[in-house]
Design a protein around this motif. Structure first.
Motif, PDB file in Angstrom:
ATOM      1  N   GLU A  53      -1.560  11.466   6.586  1.00 35.50           N
ATOM      2  CA  GLU A  53      -2.379  11.911   5.460  1.00 35.50           C
ATOM      3  C   GLU A  53      -3.666  12.626   5.869  1.00 35.50           C
ATOM      4  OE1 GLU A  53      -2.235   9.024   6.716  1.00 35.50           O
ATOM      5  OE2 GLU A  53      -4.328   8.429   6.905  1.00 35.50           O
ATOM      6  N   TRP A  54      -3.978  12.621   7.159  1.00 34.78           N
ATOM      7  CA  TRP A  54      -5.195  13.285   7.610  1.00 34.78           C
ATOM      8  C   TRP A  54      -4.953  14.743   8.024  1.00 34.78           C
ATOM      9  CZ3 TRP A  54     -10.460  12.126   9.140  1.00 34.78           C
ATOM     10  CH2 TRP A  54     -10.953  10.952   8.555  1.00 34.78           C
ATOM     11  N   TYR A  97      -5.815   3.506  -5.361  1.00 35.21           N
ATOM     12  CA  TYR A  97      -6.700   3.934  -4.281  1.00 35.21           C
ATOM     13  C   TYR A  97      -7.340   5.232  -4.729  1.00 35.21           C
ATOM     14  CZ  TYR A  97      -7.566   6.247   0.325  1.00 35.21           C
ATOM     15  OH  TYR A  97      -8.093   6.924   1.401  1.00 35.21           O
ATOM     16  N   ARG A 112     -15.549  -0.699   0.107  1.00 33.95           N
ATOM     17  CA  ARG A 112     -15.818   0.560   0.806  1.00 33.95           C
ATOM     18  C   ARG A 112     -16.739   1.536   0.076  1.00 33.95           C
ATOM     19  NH1 ARG A 112     -10.441   1.916   4.443  1.00 33.95           N
ATOM     20  NH2 ARG A 112     -10.172  -0.194   5.218  1.00 33.95           N
ATOM     21  N   HIS A 130      -7.989  11.881   0.690  1.00 36.90           N
ATOM     22  CA  HIS A 130      -9.099  12.724   1.160  1.00 36.90           C
ATOM     23  C   HIS A 130      -8.844  14.217   0.902  1.00 36.90           C
ATOM     24  CE1 HIS A 130     -10.095   8.988   2.956  1.00 36.90           C
ATOM     25  NE2 HIS A 130      -9.735   9.211   4.197  1.00 36.90           N
ATOM     26  N   TRP A 162      -0.233   6.144   7.942  1.00 35.38           N
ATOM     27  CA  TRP A 162      -0.235   5.772   6.516  1.00 35.38           C
ATOM     28  C   TRP A 162       0.697   6.707   5.750  1.00 35.38           C
ATOM     29  CZ3 TRP A 162      -2.598   1.283   5.632  1.00 35.38           C
ATOM     30  CH2 TRP A 162      -3.643   0.890   6.461  1.00 35.38           C
ATOM     31  N   TRP A 164      -9.405   0.692  -5.369  1.00 40.12           N
ATOM     32  CA  TRP A 164      -9.532   0.616  -3.904  1.00 40.12           C
ATOM     33  C   TRP A 164     -10.200   1.899  -3.417  1.00 40.12           C
ATOM     34  CZ3 TRP A 164      -8.833   1.105   1.262  1.00 40.12           C
ATOM     35  CH2 TRP A 164      -8.451  -0.002   2.024  1.00 40.12           C
ATOM     36  N   PHE A 169       0.882  -1.163   0.000  1.00 39.34           N
ATOM     37  CA  PHE A 169       0.000   0.000   0.000  1.00 39.34           C
ATOM     38  C   PHE A 169       0.926   1.221   0.000  1.00 39.34           C
ATOM     39  CE2 PHE A 169      -4.408   0.910   2.180  1.00 39.34           C
ATOM     40  CZ  PHE A 169      -4.849   1.522   1.028  1.00 39.34           C
ATOM     41  N   GLU A 183      -9.175  -2.886   8.530  1.00 42.10           N
ATOM     42  CA  GLU A 183      -8.094  -1.890   8.619  1.00 42.10           C
ATOM     43  C   GLU A 183      -7.395  -1.965   9.976  1.00 42.10           C
ATOM     44  OE1 GLU A 183      -9.215   1.944   7.167  1.00 42.10           O
ATOM     45  OE2 GLU A 183      -7.914   2.967   8.590  1.00 42.10           O
TER      46      GLU A 183
HETATM   47  C1  GLC Z   1      -8.735   5.158   6.366  1.00 42.86           C
HETATM   48  C2  GLC Z   1      -8.154   6.503   6.357  1.00 42.86           C
HETATM   49  C3  GLC Z   1      -7.112   6.641   5.388  1.00 42.86           C
HETATM   50  C4  GLC Z   1      -6.378   5.462   4.901  1.00 42.86           C
HETATM   51  C5  GLC Z   1      -7.203   4.244   4.824  1.00 42.86           C
HETATM   52  C6  GLC Z   1      -6.462   2.977   4.547  1.00 42.86           C
HETATM   53  O1  GLC Z   1     -10.003   4.955   6.108  1.00 42.86           O
HETATM   54  O2  GLC Z   1      -9.108   7.512   6.224  1.00 42.86           O
HETATM   55  O3  GLC Z   1      -6.336   7.718   5.649  1.00 42.86           O
HETATM   56  O4  GLC Z   1      -6.025   5.741   3.608  1.00 42.86           O
HETATM   57  O5  GLC Z   1      -7.973   4.109   5.889  1.00 42.86           O
HETATM   58  O6  GLC Z   1      -7.256   1.878   4.739  1.00 42.86           O
END
Ligand code: GLC
Length: 428
Positions: free
Chosen positions: A32-33, A123, A215, A81, A270, A181, A19, A242
């Motif tokens: 990443e958030w 993704y 998802r 996101h 991540w 994804w 990933f 997850e």
């Molecule tokens: C989550 C998060 C995200 C990440 C993902 C990976 O839902 O929001 O940041 O990419 O999980 O599974």
């Protein structure tokens, strides 16, 4: 055969993927958030856009690393996101080609990974903190959720068009895509809110063999209708737990095993986060990979490349060491799955047809018992790496434990290395 099982045949064989979470967030470097959780204002975030210059990005190096770790496929964040696109979308300016990077980073990835013989996945975030039609004020994780100026948004249908057309760009402009994804549904933002039936039909038109996660319907903890006997068309092909490995694999309501893939971080983030050194070492990764396979699932292990485009050194070292183990033991992983035999106390069994792989993670004192497998059912055993003969074994120590098959792992193979694999060929 169920169409989902057929589509996922390669996926259930390959078991181990990479990933890759990469984007502008590698500059603030707090995962990443950051744009959402810290409610970073647009000016600050756009400054990262103007500064994004990953001069050290070499997709071939990433691909070689994945391959050498024994990974067979990869999934790269084409859009996360924050809305930033690593690909050259005609539908937005918020993309890598408009940054100092000046390149379509997704194309380099798909080309490089394919060239190394790996399957390629993308993704795509359903959530979008940048698009003017995505709900913002008081909405979920949006960076402007506390800003009244973001109350009035453009009609949501504009976002749906944008999202569908971007997915179309990814499905038509980059050759064969093996996995799409999606991430993720929440509250009433799920299923037909995304116009998911239409979306899946479009995807299948251009990529008939593609597989998708679940998802569009749920998020990292949900199974969705995939776990029922009548999955919806957009249920996806595999469940995507997850940062957890399901205690006993995943079955549907009829008790049939369904494909799943645990996505797991290598440290606790991540996206690139240099202050997070909580890495899982190679022995943990190997054990978790074996655990997934022994429960009939896959492992999608994450790396978060830095702002220059390099996969962090710690991650590279761990993956290289995982690859050293895979080199001699991967027959216990590829093509293998859940075993007919109960988990032994010293490790795990995986199985492929009439071959059981004993993954020994806790070496015994004396001979190793193979619980559950009657001696008369065993044709022969081999020790890996190397494939040397391993005879069933009994001596005065085992004499009181009738009915249990034993092998004697040579001393040279014990204690001094991570995990041995014993191939146990059963009689027909
Ligand atoms: C989550 C998060 C995200 C990440 C993902 C990976 O839902 O929001 O940041 O990419 O999980 O599974």
């Amino acid at each position: 055969m169920d169409e989902r099982l057929k589509r996922t045949e390669w996926f259930r064989h390959d078991r181990f993927g990479m990933f890759i979470h990469w984007g502008l967030y590698s500059i603030p470097a707090r995962g990443e958030w950051a744009r959402g959780s810290e409610q970073i204002d647009d000016n600050t975030y756009y400054s990262y856009f103007n500064q994004f210059d990953p001069y050290a990005y070499d997709a071939r190096e990433w691909a070689r690393l994945a391959k050498s770790a024994g990974m067979k496929y990869a999934v790269l964040t084409a859009k996360h996101h924050d809305g930033f696109c690593l690909f050259d979308s005609a539908l937005t300016d918020f993309k890598a080609t408009n940054t100092p990077a000046g390149r379509d980073l997704v194309r380099e990835y798909t080309d490089a990974f394919r060239a190394e013989g790996l399957k390629v996945g993308l993704y795509y975030s359903l959530i979008d903190w940048n698009h003017p039609a995505y709900p913002a004020y008081q909405h979920h994780s949006h960076p402007h959720r506390n800003n009244e100026n973001y109350k009035n948004r453009r009609p949501f249908t504009e976002y749906i068009d944008y999202m569908h057309n971007q997915v179309k760009e990814l499905c038509t402009g980059y050759g064969k895509i093996d996995i799409m994804w999606f991430d993720f549904s929440y509250g009433d933002m799920c299923g037909e809110k995304w116009e998911a039936t239409k979306l899946i039909n479009m995807i299948r038109k251009y990529q008939p063999d593609i597989i998708t996660d679940n998802r569009l319907e749920v998020s990292g903890e949900g199974f969705g209708s995939l776990a029922t006997e009548n999955p919806l068309i957009y249920s996806g092909d595999f469940v995507s737990p997850e940062c957890i490995i399901p205690p006993e694999g995943i079955v549907n309501t009829a008790g049939c095993a369904i494909p799943w893939e645990a996505c797991i971080t290598l440290n606790d983030n991540w996206g690139w986060a240099p202050s997070d050194n909580n890495y899982k070492d190679e022995s943990v990764v190997i054990r978790k990979l074996v655990e997934c396979v022994s429960k009939g699932g896959n492992l999608l292990l994450n790396v978060g490349p830095d702002a220059t485009g390099r996969i962090p050194e710690q991650s590279r070292n761990i993956l290289t060491n995982v690859g050293r183990w895979m080199d001699g033991h991967s027959q216990a992983i590829y093509g293998a799955g859940k075993s007919d035999y109960t988990k032994p106390e010293w490790g795990r069994y995986t199985q492929c047809g009439d071959t059981v792989y004993a993954c020994v993670m806790d070496f015994p004192v004396g001979p190793l018992a193979l619980p559950g497998i009657p001696a008369e059912k065993i044709d022969y055993c081999r020790l890996f790496p190397g494939g040397s003969e391993l005879k069933l074994y009994n001596d005065w120590r085992t004499s009181n434990y009738a009915g249990i098959a034993y092998v004697n792992i040579p001393r040279y193979d014990m204690y001094n290395k991570i995990y041995t694999v014993i191939k146990i060929k059963l009689k027909q």
